[in-house]
Scaffold this motif. Structure first.
Motif, PDB file in Angstrom:
ATOM      1  N   GLU A 290       0.851  -1.186   0.000  1.00  0.00           N
ATOM      2  CA  GLU A 290       0.000   0.000   0.000  1.00  0.00           C
ATOM      3  C   GLU A 290       0.890   1.241   0.000  1.00  0.00           C
ATOM      4  O   GLU A 290       2.053   1.201   0.399  1.00  0.00           O
ATOM      5  CB  GLU A 290      -0.903   0.007   1.235  1.00  0.00           C
ATOM      6  N   ALA A 291       0.291   2.355  -0.414  1.00  0.00           N
ATOM      7  CA  ALA A 291       1.064   3.573  -0.637  1.00  0.00           C
ATOM      8  C   ALA A 291       1.745   4.093   0.634  1.00  0.00           C
ATOM      9  O   ALA A 291       1.088   4.298   1.661  1.00  0.00           O
ATOM     10  CB  ALA A 291       0.151   4.638  -1.218  1.00  0.00           C
ATOM     11  N   THR A 292       3.039   4.273   0.545  1.00  0.00           N
ATOM     12  CA  THR A 292       3.784   4.901   1.640  1.00  0.00           C
ATOM     13  C   THR A 292       3.619   6.421   1.494  1.00  0.00           C
ATOM     14  O   THR A 292       3.131   6.914   0.472  1.00  0.00           O
ATOM     15  CB  THR A 292       5.283   4.583   1.553  1.00  0.00           C
ATOM     16  N   LEU A 293       4.079   7.121   2.534  1.00  0.00           N
ATOM     17  CA  LEU A 293       4.017   8.574   2.491  1.00  0.00           C
ATOM     18  C   LEU A 293       4.744   9.105   1.260  1.00  0.00           C
ATOM     19  O   LEU A 293       4.261   9.982   0.537  1.00  0.00           O
ATOM     20  CB  LEU A 293       4.671   9.117   3.772  1.00  0.00           C
ATOM     21  N   TRP A 294       5.902   8.539   1.024  1.00  0.00           N
ATOM     22  CA  TRP A 294       6.715   8.969  -0.116  1.00  0.00           C
ATOM     23  C   TRP A 294       5.971   8.765  -1.437  1.00  0.00           C
ATOM     24  O   TRP A 294       5.929   9.660  -2.298  1.00  0.00           O
ATOM     25  CB  TRP A 294       8.039   8.181  -0.116  1.00  0.00           C
ATOM     26  N   GLN A 295       5.350   7.602  -1.592  1.00  0.00           N
ATOM     27  CA  GLN A 295       4.604   7.325  -2.830  1.00  0.00           C
ATOM     28  C   GLN A 295       3.442   8.310  -3.001  1.00  0.00           C
ATOM     29  O   GLN A 295       3.155   8.769  -4.096  1.00  0.00           O
ATOM     30  CB  GLN A 295       4.051   5.891  -2.828  1.00  0.00           C
ATOM     31  N   MET A 296       2.786   8.615  -1.847  1.00  0.00           N
ATOM     32  CA  MET A 296       1.661   9.553  -1.918  1.00  0.00           C
ATOM     33  C   MET A 296       2.130  10.916  -2.416  1.00  0.00           C
ATOM     34  O   MET A 296       1.488  11.535  -3.261  1.00  0.00           O
ATOM     35  CB  MET A 296       1.014   9.703  -0.549  1.00  0.00           C
ATOM     36  N   GLU A 297       3.262  11.359  -1.903  1.00  0.00           N
ATOM     37  CA  GLU A 297       3.780  12.666  -2.317  1.00  0.00           C
ATOM     38  C   GLU A 297       4.154  12.658  -3.803  1.00  0.00           C
ATOM     39  O   GLU A 297       3.851  13.594  -4.541  1.00  0.00           O
ATOM     40  CB  GLU A 297       5.002  13.041  -1.472  1.00  0.00           C
ATOM     41  N   GLN A 298       4.795  11.579  -4.210  1.00  0.00           N
ATOM     42  CA  GLN A 298       5.199  11.479  -5.614  1.00  0.00           C
ATOM     43  C   GLN A 298       3.982  11.499  -6.533  1.00  0.00           C
ATOM     44  O   GLN A 298       3.978  12.155  -7.564  1.00  0.00           O
ATOM     45  CB  GLN A 298       5.958  10.168  -5.858  1.00  0.00           C
ATOM     46  N   MET A 299       2.958  10.743  -6.152  1.00  0.00           N
ATOM     47  CA  MET A 299       1.770  10.676  -7.004  1.00  0.00           C
ATOM     48  C   MET A 299       1.062  12.025  -7.028  1.00  0.00           C
ATOM     49  O   MET A 299       0.564  12.454  -8.064  1.00  0.00           O
ATOM     50  CB  MET A 299       0.834   9.555  -6.544  1.00  0.00           C
ATOM     51  N   TRP A 300       1.037  12.665  -5.891  1.00  0.00           N
ATOM     52  CA  TRP A 300       0.454  14.014  -5.839  1.00  0.00           C
ATOM     53  C   TRP A 300       1.147  14.925  -6.857  1.00  0.00           C
ATOM     54  O   TRP A 300       0.512  15.604  -7.659  1.00  0.00           O
ATOM     55  CB  TRP A 300       0.577  14.597  -4.428  1.00  0.00           C
ATOM     56  N   ASP A 301       2.468  14.899  -6.795  1.00  0.00           N
ATOM     57  CA  ASP A 301       3.232  15.761  -7.706  1.00  0.00           C
ATOM     58  C   ASP A 301       2.980  15.417  -9.169  1.00  0.00           C
ATOM     59  O   ASP A 301       2.927  16.299 -10.017  1.00  0.00           O
ATOM     60  CB  ASP A 301       4.736  15.670  -7.409  1.00  0.00           C
ATOM     61  N   ARG A 302       2.831  14.144  -9.447  1.00  0.00           N
ATOM     62  CA  ARG A 302       2.572  13.758 -10.842  1.00  0.00           C
ATOM     63  C   ARG A 302       1.242  14.309 -11.337  1.00  0.00           C
ATOM     64  O   ARG A 302       1.074  14.621 -12.495  1.00  0.00           O
ATOM     65  CB  ARG A 302       2.575  12.236 -11.007  1.00  0.00           C
ATOM     66  N   PHE A 303       0.275  14.415 -10.412  1.00  0.00           N
ATOM     67  CA  PHE A 303      -1.046  14.892 -10.823  1.00  0.00           C
ATOM     68  C   PHE A 303      -1.190  16.412 -10.729  1.00  0.00           C
ATOM     69  O   PHE A 303      -1.873  17.012 -11.526  1.00  0.00           O
ATOM     70  CB  PHE A 303      -2.144  14.205  -9.993  1.00  0.00           C
ATOM     71  N   TYR A 304      -0.573  16.998  -9.684  1.00  0.00           N
ATOM     72  CA  TYR A 304      -0.908  18.400  -9.395  1.00  0.00           C
ATOM     73  C   TYR A 304       0.279  19.363  -9.408  1.00  0.00           C
ATOM     74  O   TYR A 304       0.161  20.462  -8.875  1.00  0.00           O
ATOM     75  CB  TYR A 304      -1.614  18.490  -8.032  1.00  0.00           C
ATOM     76  N   ASP A 310       3.958  25.375  -5.123  1.00  0.00           N
ATOM     77  CA  ASP A 310       4.781  25.474  -3.912  1.00  0.00           C
ATOM     78  C   ASP A 310       4.539  24.308  -2.938  1.00  0.00           C
ATOM     79  O   ASP A 310       5.128  24.257  -1.853  1.00  0.00           O
ATOM     80  CB  ASP A 310       4.532  26.819  -3.203  1.00  0.00           C
ATOM     81  N   GLY A 311       3.690  23.382  -3.348  1.00  0.00           N
ATOM     82  CA  GLY A 311       3.490  22.188  -2.521  1.00  0.00           C
ATOM     83  C   GLY A 311       2.681  22.419  -1.255  1.00  0.00           C
ATOM     84  O   GLY A 311       2.618  21.537  -0.396  1.00  0.00           O
ATOM     85  N   SER A 312       2.035  23.593  -1.120  1.00  0.00           N
ATOM     86  CA  SER A 312       1.310  23.852   0.132  1.00  0.00           C
ATOM     87  C   SER A 312       0.066  22.967   0.234  1.00  0.00           C
ATOM     88  O   SER A 312      -0.292  22.495   1.307  1.00  0.00           O
ATOM     89  CB  SER A 312       0.937  25.328   0.231  1.00  0.00           C
ATOM     90  N   LYS A 313      -0.558  22.727  -0.907  1.00  0.00           N
ATOM     91  CA  LYS A 313      -1.751  21.868  -0.879  1.00  0.00           C
ATOM     92  C   LYS A 313      -1.369  20.408  -0.626  1.00  0.00           C
ATOM     93  O   LYS A 313      -2.119  19.655  -0.024  1.00  0.00           O
ATOM     94  CB  LYS A 313      -2.524  22.000  -2.193  1.00  0.00           C
ATOM     95  N   ARG A 314      -0.198  20.080  -1.090  1.00  0.00           N
ATOM     96  CA  ARG A 314       0.288  18.729  -0.830  1.00  0.00           C
ATOM     97  C   ARG A 314       0.441  18.526   0.673  1.00  0.00           C
ATOM     98  O   ARG A 314       0.081  17.477   1.211  1.00  0.00           O
ATOM     99  CB  ARG A 314       1.621  18.509  -1.543  1.00  0.00           C
ATOM    100  N   THR A 315       0.981  19.532   1.363  1.00  0.00           N
ATOM    101  CA  THR A 315       1.151  19.438   2.813  1.00  0.00           C
ATOM    102  C   THR A 315      -0.205  19.222   3.494  1.00  0.00           C
ATOM    103  O   THR A 315      -0.340  18.365   4.369  1.00  0.00           O
ATOM    104  CB  THR A 315       1.806  20.731   3.356  1.00  0.00           C
ATOM    105  N   ASN A 342     -10.670  13.987  -9.159  1.00  0.00           N
ATOM    106  CA  ASN A 342     -10.434  15.422  -8.953  1.00  0.00           C
ATOM    107  C   ASN A 342      -9.344  15.928  -9.889  1.00  0.00           C
ATOM    108  O   ASN A 342      -8.390  16.583  -9.470  1.00  0.00           O
ATOM    109  CB  ASN A 342     -10.037  15.667  -7.496  1.00  0.00           C
ATOM    110  N   LYS A 343      -9.501  15.606 -11.129  1.00  0.00           N
ATOM    111  CA  LYS A 343      -8.510  15.989 -12.126  1.00  0.00           C
ATOM    112  C   LYS A 343      -8.359  17.518 -12.135  1.00  0.00           C
ATOM    113  O   LYS A 343      -9.352  18.242 -12.159  1.00  0.00           O
ATOM    114  CB  LYS A 343      -9.003  15.504 -13.497  1.00  0.00           C
ATOM    115  N   ASP A 344      -7.131  17.986 -12.079  1.00  0.00           N
ATOM    116  CA  ASP A 344      -6.837  19.431 -12.074  1.00  0.00           C
ATOM    117  C   ASP A 344      -7.462  20.168 -10.892  1.00  0.00           C
ATOM    118  O   ASP A 344      -7.631  21.383 -10.945  1.00  0.00           O
ATOM    119  CB  ASP A 344      -7.329  20.109 -13.371  1.00  0.00           C
ATOM    120  N   ASP A 345      -7.853  19.453  -9.858  1.00  0.00           N
ATOM    121  CA  ASP A 345      -8.531  20.092  -8.743  1.00  0.00           C
ATOM    122  C   ASP A 345      -7.961  19.601  -7.401  1.00  0.00           C
ATOM    123  O   ASP A 345      -8.564  18.765  -6.714  1.00  0.00           O
ATOM    124  CB  ASP A 345     -10.040  19.785  -8.838  1.00  0.00           C
ATOM    125  N   PRO A 346      -6.789  20.112  -7.024  1.00  0.00           N
ATOM    126  CA  PRO A 346      -6.149  19.624  -5.788  1.00  0.00           C
ATOM    127  C   PRO A 346      -7.010  19.870  -4.557  1.00  0.00           C
ATOM    128  O   PRO A 346      -7.030  19.041  -3.648  1.00  0.00           O
ATOM    129  CB  PRO A 346      -4.840  20.406  -5.714  1.00  0.00           C
TER     130      PRO A 346
END
Ligand SMILES: Nc1ncnc2c1ncn2[C@@H]1O[C@H](COP(=O)(O)OP(=O)(O)OP(=O)(O)O)[C@@H](O)[C@H]1O
Ligand SMILES: [Mg+2]
Length: 370
Positions: A290-304, A310-315, A342-346
């Motif tokens: 299952e997705a680790t924190l690192w994988q979640m961040e990477q996938m977030w970046d790939r989408f958004y 600035d990554g604030s929404k990722r936080t 939520n394509k294009d909608d972080p």
């Protein structure tokens, strides 16, 4: 292949056939091409300086798996021009290679043999599949190293093959990773589920001995072969007909000078037998979890990456994910589902984090069988 070539000639005057190729784009629009190709029967064509008699005939009433009739094309030219065929075939070959360059061919089992599944597909980008930090690169480097070690294996009389076992819960990228790796290393894929009806030990063996060149073999649901050591259903059917020893034989096969790289996948590693995990059968076992924190961040970046520079929404997203206790307990497929919705909608993705609770998997691990 020859037909591709013939289409480029100025055809003779008689029996033209119109070939219509219609293609649907993902947007739903369709493009239609018409090309004039010589029909069945005899034609005279000119290639460079030579005249060539072409005789195109249908062979009986048989069709291939795509519904195309089998055909024979006979080319005849003067003895003095015989070398023209070499030019012609190498041109045909390079034309056909151009059409699949940058693509991955997927073969599946049809009519007891490997058949291309549709046209060659666009390569899946290697970094579009996010595994645990460093894992994808580690597997890729291992395959590369193996590919570079051909003479080492052959000199020592060791069968030149390598096997990987990818296991883990559904939707963690096992199948997708093999596709992405094939794209990265310019390989094709021959894929097969071991639980497929109609697959027997003999057929599996045949298929392993007749892999198309430069092709990874992807054996899905490897655990299916192990059910057969247990009980058959009351009606005598056990789901699949490949047995455990059948799988081992197919993996061992006869040694050939060509490399053979096999990936096996399963959701149930506890059902596999240790006999599988022997060099040459399975050299490397990897759990995709299952997705680790690192994988979640990477996938977030790939989408958004664009909407959240600035990554604030990722936080914010990660905070929510942690609050709900979702780290290491939802599949990457579920995460992808949320991001696609939520394509294009972080902001939408942040607000809907709670939905992932439904996709949460129990963390209990089943102990591995000895
Ligand atoms: N690690 C990942 N990185 C990116 N996308 C992923 C990842 N895992 C899953 N996905 C996406 O989720 C979907 C399902 O993934 P995939 O079929 O590869 O899962 P799987 O592990 O093979 O599952 P199963 O065990 O059910 O066969 C695909 O659309 C894929 O793009
Ligand atoms: Mg899969």
């Amino acid at each position: 292949m020859v037909e591709a070539l013939i289409r480029r000639f100025t055809p003779g005057l008689h029996h033209l056939q119109i070939k219509t190729a219609s293609q649907k784009t993902p947007g739903g629009a369709s493009h239609t091409h018409f090309s004039l190709v010589p029909g069945h029967g005899k034609h005279i064509l000119r290639f460079k300086n030579a005249f060539i008699a072409v005789d195109r005939q249908r062979e009986g009433k048989s069709f291939d798996a795509q519904g195309q009739p089998f055909e024979t094309i006979k080319l005849t030219t003067l003895y003095a021009h015989r070398h023209i065929f070499e030019d012609m075939f190498s041109e045909a070959h390079s034309l056909s290679m151009q059409s699949i360059e940058g693509k991955t061919m997927v073969y599946t089992l049809r009519n007891m043999t490997w058949m291309p599944l549709g046209d060659a597909k666009r390569k899946r980008p290697f970094d579009s599949v996010v595994l645990e930090e460093g894992m994808a690169e580690m597997i890729r480097d291992d395959v590369r190293e193996f590919l570079n070690a051909r003479t080492w294996y052959l000199d020592r009389g060791i069968p030149y093959r390598r096997g990987y076992l990818l296991h883990g819960p559904p939707g963690t990228g096992k199948t997708s990773f093999v596709q992405a790796l094939a794209g990265e290393l310019d390989f094709n894929i021959a894929m097969l589920s071991l639980s497929q009806r109609g697959l027997t030990d003999d057929l599996l063996n045949q298929l392993m001995l007749n892999l198309p060149p430069r092709t990874f073999v992807l054996l899905e649901d490897a655990d299916a072969a192990f059910n057969n050591r247990r009980q058959r259903d009351e009606d005598g059917f056990s789901g699949a007909t490949v047995t455990f020893s059948g799988l081992l034989n197919a993996l061992d096969g006869v040694a050939s000078a060509e490399e053979r790289i096999a990936f096996m996948t399963t959701n149930h590693i506890e059902r596999l037998d240790d006999a599988l995990i022997r060099p040459g059968r399975v050299d490397m076992t990897l759990r995709l979890g299952e997705a680790t924190l690192w994988q979640m961040e990477q996938m977030w970046d790939r989408f958004y990456a664009h909407q959240d520079p600035d990554g604030s929404k990722r936080t914010l997203f990660i905070e929510r994910v942690e609050q709900y206790g979702l780290v290491n307990s939802v599949s990457t497929a579920a995460l992808q589902g949320l991001f696609l919705y939520n394509k294009d909608d972080p902001d939408g993705a942040v607000n809907m984090v709670g939905q992932l609770l439904m996709a949460k998997t129990p963390t209990m691990e089943v102990p591995k069988k000895n």
